[in-house]
Structure formats: structure tokens, C-alpha cells
Write a protein that holds these residues in place. Structure first.
Motif, mmCIF file in Angstrom:
data_model
loop_
_atom_site.group_PDB
_atom_site.id
_atom_site.type_symbol
_atom_site.label_atom_id
_atom_site.label_comp_id
_atom_site.label_asym_id
_atom_site.label_seq_id
_atom_site.Cartn_x
_atom_site.Cartn_y
_atom_site.Cartn_z
ATOM 1 N N PRO A 149 -24.482 65.929 67.119
ATOM 2 C CA PRO A 149 -23.131 65.936 66.527
ATOM 3 C C PRO A 149 -23.052 66.708 65.218
ATOM 4 O O PRO A 149 -22.098 67.460 64.988
ATOM 5 C CB PRO A 149 -22.841 64.443 66.309
ATOM 6 N N LEU A 166 -23.452 70.610 65.987
ATOM 7 C CA LEU A 166 -22.273 71.214 66.615
ATOM 8 C C LEU A 166 -21.123 71.379 65.629
ATOM 9 O O LEU A 166 -20.471 72.426 65.582
ATOM 10 C CB LEU A 166 -21.832 70.359 67.806
ATOM 11 N N ASN A 167 -20.869 70.357 64.830
ATOM 12 C CA ASN A 167 -19.759 70.430 63.881
ATOM 13 C C ASN A 167 -20.041 71.418 62.751
ATOM 14 O O ASN A 167 -19.157 72.176 62.342
ATOM 15 C CB ASN A 167 -19.468 69.044 63.306
ATOM 16 N N THR A 168 -21.268 71.420 62.242
ATOM 17 C CA THR A 168 -21.606 72.350 61.163
ATOM 18 C C THR A 168 -21.594 73.795 61.663
ATOM 19 O O THR A 168 -21.079 74.696 60.984
ATOM 20 C CB THR A 168 -22.983 72.016 60.575
ATOM 21 N N SER A 227 -19.849 74.984 64.146
ATOM 22 C CA SER A 227 -18.449 75.361 64.332
ATOM 23 C C SER A 227 -17.766 75.636 62.995
ATOM 24 O O SER A 227 -16.962 76.571 62.873
ATOM 25 C CB SER A 227 -17.708 74.247 65.077
ATOM 26 N N GLY A 228 -18.070 74.823 61.974
ATOM 27 C CA GLY A 228 -17.482 75.038 60.659
ATOM 28 C C GLY A 228 -17.882 76.369 60.057
ATOM 29 O O GLY A 228 -17.060 77.068 59.447
ATOM 30 N N GLN A 255 -15.935 70.039 58.448
ATOM 31 C CA GLN A 255 -16.438 69.747 59.784
ATOM 32 C C GLN A 255 -17.845 69.154 59.742
ATOM 33 O O GLN A 255 -18.207 68.336 60.592
ATOM 34 C CB GLN A 255 -16.427 71.022 60.628
ATOM 35 N N ALA A 256 -18.633 69.558 58.749
ATOM 36 C CA ALA A 256 -19.976 68.990 58.622
ATOM 37 C C ALA A 256 -19.910 67.492 58.335
ATOM 38 O O ALA A 256 -20.705 66.708 58.868
ATOM 39 C CB ALA A 256 -20.747 69.714 57.519
ATOM 40 N N THR A 287 -17.502 65.500 59.250
ATOM 41 C CA THR A 287 -17.108 64.866 60.520
ATOM 42 C C THR A 287 -18.327 64.670 61.407
ATOM 43 O O THR A 287 -18.522 63.606 62.005
ATOM 44 C CB THR A 287 -16.062 65.727 61.238
ATOM 45 N N GLY A 288 -19.163 65.703 61.493
ATOM 46 C CA GLY A 288 -20.394 65.579 62.262
ATOM 47 C C GLY A 288 -21.335 64.542 61.692
ATOM 48 O O GLY A 288 -22.049 63.856 62.426
ATOM 49 N N GLN A 325 -20.246 61.153 62.897
ATOM 50 C CA GLN A 325 -20.595 60.976 64.311
ATOM 51 C C GLN A 325 -22.098 60.772 64.492
ATOM 52 O O GLN A 325 -22.535 59.935 65.293
ATOM 53 C CB GLN A 325 -20.122 62.191 65.110
ATOM 54 N N SER A 326 -22.896 61.517 63.727
ATOM 55 C CA SER A 326 -24.349 61.378 63.835
ATOM 56 C C SER A 326 -24.823 60.000 63.382
ATOM 57 O O SER A 326 -25.751 59.431 63.965
ATOM 58 C CB SER A 326 -25.041 62.462 63.001
#
Length: 276
Positions: A160, A163-165, A167-168, A202-203, A205-206, A209-210
Motif C-alpha cells: 500500500p 503504490l501510493n507513494t 503514484s504520488g 498520497q504517501a 494515505t498509503g 493503509q499499510s
């Protein structure tokens, strides 16, 4: 005439008592927080009622009153505190390892096309692998000590955040990066002052989730012949059908997860104050 006209033009001002400057939103905000507790309390009350009336067998699930008494006893004899500390150490160690790996891989894949080709395809393949199914292999490879437990938590926490980092980083405006390059910023300076701040929302957010995945993974990891921790306490309680202690252990997992999530949300509010 002018006085009467001004009075008619501002009826709201006439109806408000002197010194009252609060808004309806500020007055009802505490009530909104209290309203969120209504449904959980109602569910616990129904649970207690079902146990008291015999609809829900105590052998199947202990009533809340017994769960609370069991939690108090476990706290007094030190069992719960020690088990919680051991489990927290495992979760923190596994999450820290997974987070560092995820951030490094996200930077490598996000900053260059070659890095993306080298890192992203294997991670996307591994992401589809149910990591909890790796428990038998981890036991064969690493035994039943602390290493497989921490490794499993780290493995679950990677994806998680990665993927978020990633994408950011890829969503940062290219014109901003070009402007930073024109201003003479080195690669490290661009990462520090442009890329990391741009990917931070976004990081984070990840990160949340992590953390959730880390605690869920820990529940399974501590079933691997753990000799200490909340998982060991739950396993011992299962052997003697002590559902009250099982519920206490699950509740501790939940509370720890909520605490860590609240910490990240606090960091998010502080770090992203510029968005409000």
C-alpha cells in the motif's frame, strides 16, 4: 424612519442575544462526536441482552460484562500489558522495515523509467500474491521464531505504501520539476524540496493503509507457534474455550490499530495544514 428601516433590514441581529457569536456548526460539533457512539453502544447493549436472555450462549461468545472483568483481571496480573508490549514491538519492527523498503522502491521506480521497469512489474506480481498464504513457506525458511513473524508483517506493509507513494511521485506536475531543474537544484534537492512534498498526501494515505495491513497481518503471524504476545494469549484461551479472553485479545488489536491510525491522521493534519 431610518432607525425603523435598519431594524427591519437586520431581523437576525435583533433576534440574537447579546454576546452570542457562536455558529450553529460550532455548537453542534460536540453532539456530532457523541452521535458516533450511539450505534456501537447500542450493539454492545444488544449483545449483553442476547447473552442475558440466553439467545446467545456464553459458551459461544462471552457477554460484554464478562469480557470487561476478564480484561481487568489480565491487566492486574500483568498478562495483558506484557502481551501487548510484545505484539506492538513485532508490529512496529515489521512495519518500519516494510515502510523503508516501500519508500526506497517507490523513489527508484518513480524517478526513472529504467527504475520503473526494474521494480514495478515484480512488485505488481507479488502484490497479487496472498501474503498470508506464505506462512508455511516462511516457517520452512526461517523456523518459528521472531524472524518469520516480523518478515510477514513487513511484506504485507510494503505494497500500500509503495503504490501510493509511486503514484504520488508520478502525478507531480512535470513543469514544476523542470522549473526546479532550471533553478539549479540538484537531484537530491529536487527530491527533498519538490518530489517528496508533492507526493506526501498520497504517501500518508498509503501509510495509513499499510498500518492497517500490518496489524491484520500480525494477527495471523502470531498464530505461528508464538511463545508470547496477544496471539499466544488468544491461542491459550482457545484451547480452554475462554471466549472472554479471545475477545479481549481481539479488542486490543483493534485499539492498537485505531491508535496508530489516529497518530497518522494527526501527522497528516500537521504536515498538510497548507491544504486547509
Amino acid at each position: 424612519m431610518s432607525t425603523a428601516t435598519s431594524s427591519l433590514a437586520s431581523p437576525i441581529g435583533l433576534s440574537r442575544p447579546n454576546g452570542s457569536r457562536g455558529t450553529p456548526g460550532s455548537r453542534t460539533r460536540p453532539l456530532r462526536h457523541l452521535e458516533r457512539w450511539i450505534s456501537p453502544i447500542a450493539l454492545i447493549a444488544l449483545w449483553q441482552l442476547a447473552s442475558a436472555t440466553g439467545i446467545l450462549s456464553e459458551r459461544k461468545l462471552a457477554p460484554p460484562s464478562k469480557v470487561v472483568r476478564s480484561a481487568i483481571d489480565l491487566i492486574r496480573d500483568g498478562t495483558l500489558g506484557h502481551a501487548t508490549l510484545v505484539s506492538t514491538e513485532r508490529a512496529v519492527a515489521g512495519f518500519a522495515i516494510g515502510a523503508v523498503i516501500a519508500l526506497l522502491l517507490a523513489l527508484l521506480a518513480g524517478l526513472s523509467r529504467l527504475g520503473e521497469l526494474a521494480v514495478d512489474p515484480p512488485l505488481q506480481m507479488l502484490r497479487m500474491l496472498p501474503h498470508l498464504g506464505l506462512v508455511p513457506l516462511f516457517i520452512i525458511w526461517m523456523g518459528i521464531g521472531e524472524t518469520p513473524k516480523v518478515t510477514l508483517v513487513a511484506f504485507g506493509a510494503i505494497f500500500p505504501l509503495y503504490l501510493n507513494t509511486f503514484s504520488g511521485i508520478r502525478n507531480i506536475d512535470r513543469k514544476t520539476l523542470e522549473a526546479a531543474k532550471v533553478m539549479g537544484l540538484t537531484q537530491l534537492q529536487r527530491i527533498r524540496y519538490v518530489i517528496l512534498p508533492g507526493a506526501l498526501p498520497q504517501a500518508l494515505t498509503g501509510l495509513r493503509q499499510s498500518l492497517g495491513v500490518a496489524w491484520l497481518t500480525l494477527i495471523v503471524a502470531e498464530q505461528m507457534a508464538a511463545d508470547d504476545g496477544i496471539g499466544k494469549m488468544i491461542n491459550d484461551a482457545r484451547e480452554f474455550l475462554m471466549t472472554d479472553q479471545i475477545v479481549v485479545g481481539l479488542a486490543v488489536y483493534m485499539i492498537l490499530g485505531l491508535i496508530t491510525d489516529a497518530i497518522v491522521r494527526l501527522i497528516e493534519r500537521k504536515a498538510l495544514a497548507w491544504r486547509s
